[in-house]
Motif scaffolding. Structure first.
Motif, PDB file in Angstrom:
ATOM      1  N   ASP A   1      34.429  20.994   9.830  1.00 21.77           N
ATOM      2  CA  ASP A   1      35.482  19.989   9.634  1.00 21.77           C
ATOM      3  C   ASP A   1      36.860  20.564   9.958  1.00 21.77           C
ATOM      4  O   ASP A   1      37.715  19.869  10.516  1.00 21.77           O
ATOM      5  CB  ASP A   1      35.458  19.458   8.193  1.00 21.77           C
ATOM      6  N   THR A   2      37.074  21.833   9.632  1.00 21.46           N
ATOM      7  CA  THR A   2      38.348  22.486   9.946  1.00 21.46           C
ATOM      8  C   THR A   2      38.512  22.597  11.463  1.00 21.46           C
ATOM      9  O   THR A   2      39.593  22.333  11.997  1.00 21.46           O
ATOM     10  CB  THR A   2      38.402  23.893   9.316  1.00 21.46           C
TER      11      THR A   2
ATOM     12  N   ASP B   1      39.508  30.602  16.074  1.00 22.88           N
ATOM     13  CA  ASP B   1      39.492  31.786  15.200  1.00 22.88           C
ATOM     14  C   ASP B   1      39.452  31.380  13.729  1.00 22.88           C
ATOM     15  O   ASP B   1      38.725  31.972  12.927  1.00 22.88           O
ATOM     16  CB  ASP B   1      40.715  32.673  15.460  1.00 22.88           C
ATOM     17  N   SER B   2      40.219  30.364  13.385  1.00 21.35           N
ATOM     18  CA  SER B   2      40.257  29.901  11.996  1.00 21.35           C
ATOM     19  C   SER B   2      38.895  29.357  11.567  1.00 21.35           C
ATOM     20  O   SER B   2      38.432  29.625  10.455  1.00 21.35           O
ATOM     21  CB  SER B   2      41.328  28.818  11.848  1.00 21.35           C
ATOM     22  N   SER B   3      38.245  28.616  12.455  1.00 17.37           N
ATOM     23  CA  SER B   3      36.941  28.050  12.091  1.00 17.37           C
ATOM     24  C   SER B   3      35.865  29.128  12.031  1.00 17.37           C
ATOM     25  O   SER B   3      34.909  29.003  11.265  1.00 17.37           O
ATOM     26  CB  SER B   3      36.541  26.948  13.067  1.00 17.37           C
ATOM     27  N   LYS B   4      36.011  30.189  12.820  1.00 15.58           N
ATOM     28  CA  LYS B   4      35.051  31.300  12.748  1.00 15.58           C
ATOM     29  C   LYS B   4      35.130  31.969  11.379  1.00 15.58           C
ATOM     30  O   LYS B   4      34.107  32.337  10.797  1.00 15.58           O
ATOM     31  CB  LYS B   4      35.339  32.339  13.836  1.00 15.58           C
ATOM     32  N   GLN B   5      36.349  32.127  10.900  1.00 17.44           N
ATOM     33  CA  GLN B   5      36.529  32.787   9.606  1.00 17.44           C
ATOM     34  C   GLN B   5      36.038  31.904   8.461  1.00 17.44           C
ATOM     35  O   GLN B   5      35.390  32.373   7.540  1.00 17.44           O
ATOM     36  CB  GLN B   5      38.001  33.155   9.391  1.00 17.44           C
ATOM     37  N   SER B   6      36.364  30.627   8.540  1.00 18.33           N
ATOM     38  CA  SER B   6      35.993  29.742   7.429  1.00 18.33           C
ATOM     39  C   SER B   6      34.589  29.164   7.595  1.00 18.33           C
ATOM     40  O   SER B   6      34.033  28.637   6.639  1.00 18.33           O
ATOM     41  CB  SER B   6      37.002  28.602   7.300  1.00 18.33           C
ATOM     42  N   LYS B   7      34.051  29.238   8.795  1.00 22.69           N
ATOM     43  CA  LYS B   7      32.730  28.679   9.110  1.00 22.69           C
ATOM     44  C   LYS B   7      32.635  27.218   8.667  1.00 22.69           C
ATOM     45  O   LYS B   7      31.621  26.765   8.163  1.00 22.69           O
ATOM     46  CB  LYS B   7      31.619  29.505   8.465  1.00 22.69           C
ATOM     47  N   ASP B   8      33.748  26.511   8.904  1.00 25.53           N
ATOM     48  CA  ASP B   8      33.837  25.118   8.474  1.00 25.53           C
ATOM     49  C   ASP B   8      34.028  24.234   9.710  1.00 25.53           C
ATOM     50  O   ASP B   8      35.058  24.297  10.381  1.00 25.53           O
ATOM     51  CB  ASP B   8      35.013  24.961   7.507  1.00 25.53           C
TER      52      ASP B   8
END
Length: 182
Positions: free
Chosen positions: A101-102, A92-99
């Protein structure tokens, strides 16, 4: 004369026996029979109760065994649920940040957490790294390459990590092995 004495003594003994043994039709014999029948009935009842108790105990033991087997992995499942929650948060966090590396960082942290937790709680260990000596009881050689200067066969590439649980190999590591050209 002596024989007469013996006969008299024998008759006296028979008379005494007749006096001490109750007659089959006497009330004391009937009472004794009734007491014995009552005791037999009580013992039969006790036997049947004990048999039923044992059968109930056996059934209860079987049920407990089934429940133990059914829920034996409950703690592991709870740990897996926690790891799945963490994985979901990372996604979910990577979907929001589209990062990317995260996402990679989050998944790496989760992998470390899983391995550390399973090692501490369940004694599950991962093995199989390049540079380790090849051990056929732990490693499965998928391919072999000849190499100069190799004294003992060693792992040069790992295709799939191996795992052991309480020092028992659950899955061998699938590896590429380097060995001497000789």
């Amino acid at each position: 004369m002596e024989e007469k004495k013996r006969c008299e003594e024998s008759e006296k003994i028979k008379e005494q026996e007749n006096e001490t043994l109750p007659n089959e039709d006497s009330p004391s014999m009937g009472k004794k029979v009734a007491e014995l029948e009552n005791e037999i009935s009580n013992l039969k009842d006790l036997y049947l109760r004990k048999q039923a108790e044992f059968e109930n105990f056996r059934k209860r033991l079987e049920k407990d065994k089934e429940n133990f087997i059914k829920f034996a992995n409950e703690n592991i499942m709870k740990d897996i649920i926690n790891f799945l929650d963490n994985l979901e948060r990372a996604i979910d966090s990577s979907k929001q940040s589209k990062d990317f590396d995260t996402l990679l960082s989050g998944i790496s942290m989760i992998e470390s957490e899983v391995l550390s937790s399973f090692d501490k709680k369940y004694n599950l260990k991962k093995f199989g790294k390049p540079g380790e000596d090849f051990d056929p009881s732990q490693h499965e050689a998928i391919s072999i390459e000849e190499k100069e200067g190799v004294k003992t066969p060693e792992i040069v590439e790992v295709y799939q990590k191996g795992y052991c649980y309480n020092n028992r190999v659950l899955r061998t590591a699938k590896v590429k092995v380097a060995q001497s050209k000789n």
